[in-house]
Scaffold this active site. Structure first.
Site, short mmCIF file in Angstrom:
data_model
loop_
_atom_site.label_atom_id
_atom_site.label_comp_id
_atom_site.label_asym_id
_atom_site.label_seq_id
_atom_site.Cartn_x
_atom_site.Cartn_y
_atom_site.Cartn_z
N ALA A 76 81.45 -66.18 -73.55
CA ALA A 76 82.23 -66.66 -72.68
C ALA A 76 83.33 -65.89 -72.28
CB ALA A 76 82.52 -68.20 -72.28
N THR A 77 84.10 -65.32 -73.35
CA THR A 77 85.28 -64.57 -73.22
C THR A 77 84.86 -63.45 -72.38
OG1 THR A 77 86.30 -65.40 -75.07
CG2 THR A 77 87.23 -63.30 -74.18
N ASN A 156 88.16 -78.00 -71.69
CA ASN A 156 87.86 -77.81 -73.28
C ASN A 156 89.01 -78.91 -74.00
OD1 ASN A 156 89.22 -75.33 -72.15
ND2 ASN A 156 89.94 -75.34 -74.25
N GLN A 184 82.14 -75.65 -71.17
CA GLN A 184 81.98 -76.86 -71.57
C GLN A 184 81.06 -77.96 -70.69
OE1 GLN A 184 83.37 -77.84 -74.43
NE2 GLN A 184 84.48 -76.19 -74.91
N ALA A 205 76.72 -69.88 -75.83
CA ALA A 205 75.58 -70.67 -76.74
C ALA A 205 76.10 -71.40 -77.70
CB ALA A 205 74.90 -69.69 -77.52
N HIS A 206 77.43 -71.00 -78.37
CA HIS A 206 77.90 -71.80 -79.56
C HIS A 206 78.51 -73.09 -79.26
CE1 HIS A 206 82.23 -71.00 -79.79
NE2 HIS A 206 81.97 -70.01 -79.07
N THR A 245 72.85 -52.84 -76.73
CA THR A 245 71.52 -53.33 -77.23
C THR A 245 71.54 -54.93 -77.19
OG1 THR A 245 70.95 -51.29 -78.37
CG2 THR A 245 69.80 -53.35 -79.06
N CYS A 331 91.74 -71.58 -80.08
CA CYS A 331 92.23 -70.16 -79.93
C CYS A 331 93.74 -70.09 -80.03
CB CYS A 331 91.85 -69.69 -78.48
SG CYS A 331 90.20 -70.30 -78.14
C1 LIG Z 1 84.85 -71.72 -76.04
C2 LIG Z 1 85.34 -71.36 -74.44
C3 LIG Z 1 85.58 -70.26 -73.94
C4 LIG Z 1 85.14 -69.05 -74.80
O1 LIG Z 1 83.84 -68.86 -75.28
P1 LIG Z 1 83.31 -67.85 -76.27
O2 LIG Z 1 81.94 -67.88 -76.12
O3 LIG Z 1 83.81 -68.28 -77.59
O4 LIG Z 1 84.02 -66.31 -76.02
C5 LIG Z 1 85.65 -70.11 -72.63
N1 LIG Z 1 86.08 -71.04 -71.88
C6 LIG Z 1 85.88 -72.50 -72.43
C7 LIG Z 1 86.22 -73.45 -71.43
C8 LIG Z 1 85.43 -72.68 -73.68
O5 LIG Z 1 85.75 -74.04 -74.22
#
Ligand SMILES: *Cc1c(COP(=O)(O)O)cnc(C)c1O
Length: 389
Positions: A76-77, A156, A184, A205-206, A245, A331
């Protein structure tokens, strides 16, 4: 009843990969290891077919009109960076003004500030004491020069769910693009790109029991059709929006993880909310001066964020060595200042020494929650007893 220690209650930072997800991923390391861009043999075709199934799962889960609107990224970053910088560059000659909110994730705020340093103008809207942004404040922030509004779906740290439908309607009326960080929210609460009228949506995904290092950006292709400027140039993967890729095992895991979340979502939300309320009731019932941060009901089912009056949150977190919680976003937790999210609530009392975020998830049991509650109560009493009078 014994529980295995330490107990993981930091599911907003990341989640355990569900064993069913690992099972789905494994064949794509050792058997179907082809490059999804290889068009000349079965290895490539099988990899591509698996990616397309995941893309469809994602498109369905967010209500996208077409799987072609889903772009896989490294997380997501990257999705947030692609959305914000991609729109800024695409619309540079239409306007120079961006609107976001004080409680956004760093991966939204930092690209916005970067764009500000490159000549764009930025409005950062405040939130109320519950952590909610007022849609009317969004309306008032818009001008003819506004090209993008970015408001997260679920926070978050304090778990609050922003009024995206109302904000989306305002943006659509003014023909301003609307992006949401839905990391989230996805898999936890209903996500609907048309109901929210969002044009871009970031996910990872994580945070939903899938692997780290894979995410996606939804990019609307019809009314309006967006032609974002990519961050990465190269082989032209993902319709030119994200060269590189594809990490096929990770994408397969993402799809499987999301399918499981969606299948179990309603029941799991009820279960987690029950556990969350059980934890809150014990803390507030057995301790004085426990302040809930964030709106009481408009929040993620598994999120609890509380400040313990007179208790330094970081000291409490250290004392809770067998219960993994955090004081804010992972973070930025190396820095001692209170989180920018808690600071944005503008609370004058009760939260000045920080708050503790409990992130409940799929693998937490009632026994774990009861154990965690007892440990928190014990340590808060100790810290309060030890405090100089
Ligand atoms: C964890 C998080 C991100 C970043 O996601 P990554 O996949 O770890 O880069 C961005 N926005 C929110 C609200 C998050 O909780």
């Amino acid at each position: 009843m014994s529980v295995e220690l330490p107990i993981y209650l930091d599911n907003h930072a990341t989640t355990r990969v569900d064993p069913r997800v690992v099972d789905a991923m494994l064949p794509f390391y050792s058997e179907d290891y082809g490059n999804a861009a290889s068009k000349s043999h079965a290895f490539g075709w099988r990899a591509e077919a698996a990616v397309e199934i995941a893309r469809e799962t994602l498109a369905n889960a967010i209500g996208a009109g077409s799987p072609r609107e889903v772009v896989f990224t490294s997380g997501a970053t990257e999705s947030n960076n692609l959305a914000l910088k991609g729109v800024a560059e695409m619309r540079r000659n239409r306007g120079d003004h961006l609107v976001t909110v004080a409680t956004e994730h760093a991966s939204v705020l930092d690209p916005c500030r970067y764009l500000e340093s490159r000549g764009f103008r930025l409005t950062v809207l405040p939130v109320d004491r519950d952590g909610l942004v007022d849609p009317e404040a969004v309306r008032q922030a818009l001008s003819d020069a506004t090209i993008l509004v970015s408001v997260m779906a679920a926070n978050n740290e304090i778990g609050v769910l922003q009024p995206l439908e109302a904000i989306g309607a305002i943006c659509r009326e003014r023909e301003v693009l609307f992006h949401t960080d839905a990391v989230q929210a996805l898999g936890k609460v209903p996500v609907d790109v048309d109901g929210w009228q969002v044009d871009l949506l970031s996910v990872s995904a994580h945070k939903l029991y899938g692997p780290k290092g894979v995410g996606a950006l939804y990019v609307r292709r019809r009314r309006p059709r967006l032609r974002l400027v990519p961050l990465l140039h190269g082989g032209g993967h993902e319709r030119g929006l994200r060269s590189g890729t594809l990490p096929v095992p990770s994408i397969v895991g993402f799809g499987r993880a999301l399918a499981l979340c969606e299948a179990e979502r309603a029941a799991e939300a009820r279960r987690l909310q029950g556990l969350r309320e059980r934890l809150r009731e014990r803390l507030q019932g057995e301790l004085a001066g426990v302040r809930l941060l964030g709106h009481a009901t408009r929040r993620l089912p598994g999120n609890l964020n509380v400040a313990f009056e007179g208790v330094d949150a970081d000291a409490l977190i250290v004392a809770l060595h067998d219960v993994a919680v955090s004081s804010g976003s992972a973070c930025t937790s190396a820095t001692p200042e209170p989180s920018h999210v808690v600071a944005a609530l503008g609370l004058e009392r009760g939260a000045e020494r920080g708050s503790v975020r409990f992130g409940l998830g799929r693998f937490n049991t009632q026994e774990e929650i009861d154990y965690a509650a007892s440990r928190v109560i014990e340590e808060v009493r100790k810290l309060r007893g030890a405090a100089p009078s």
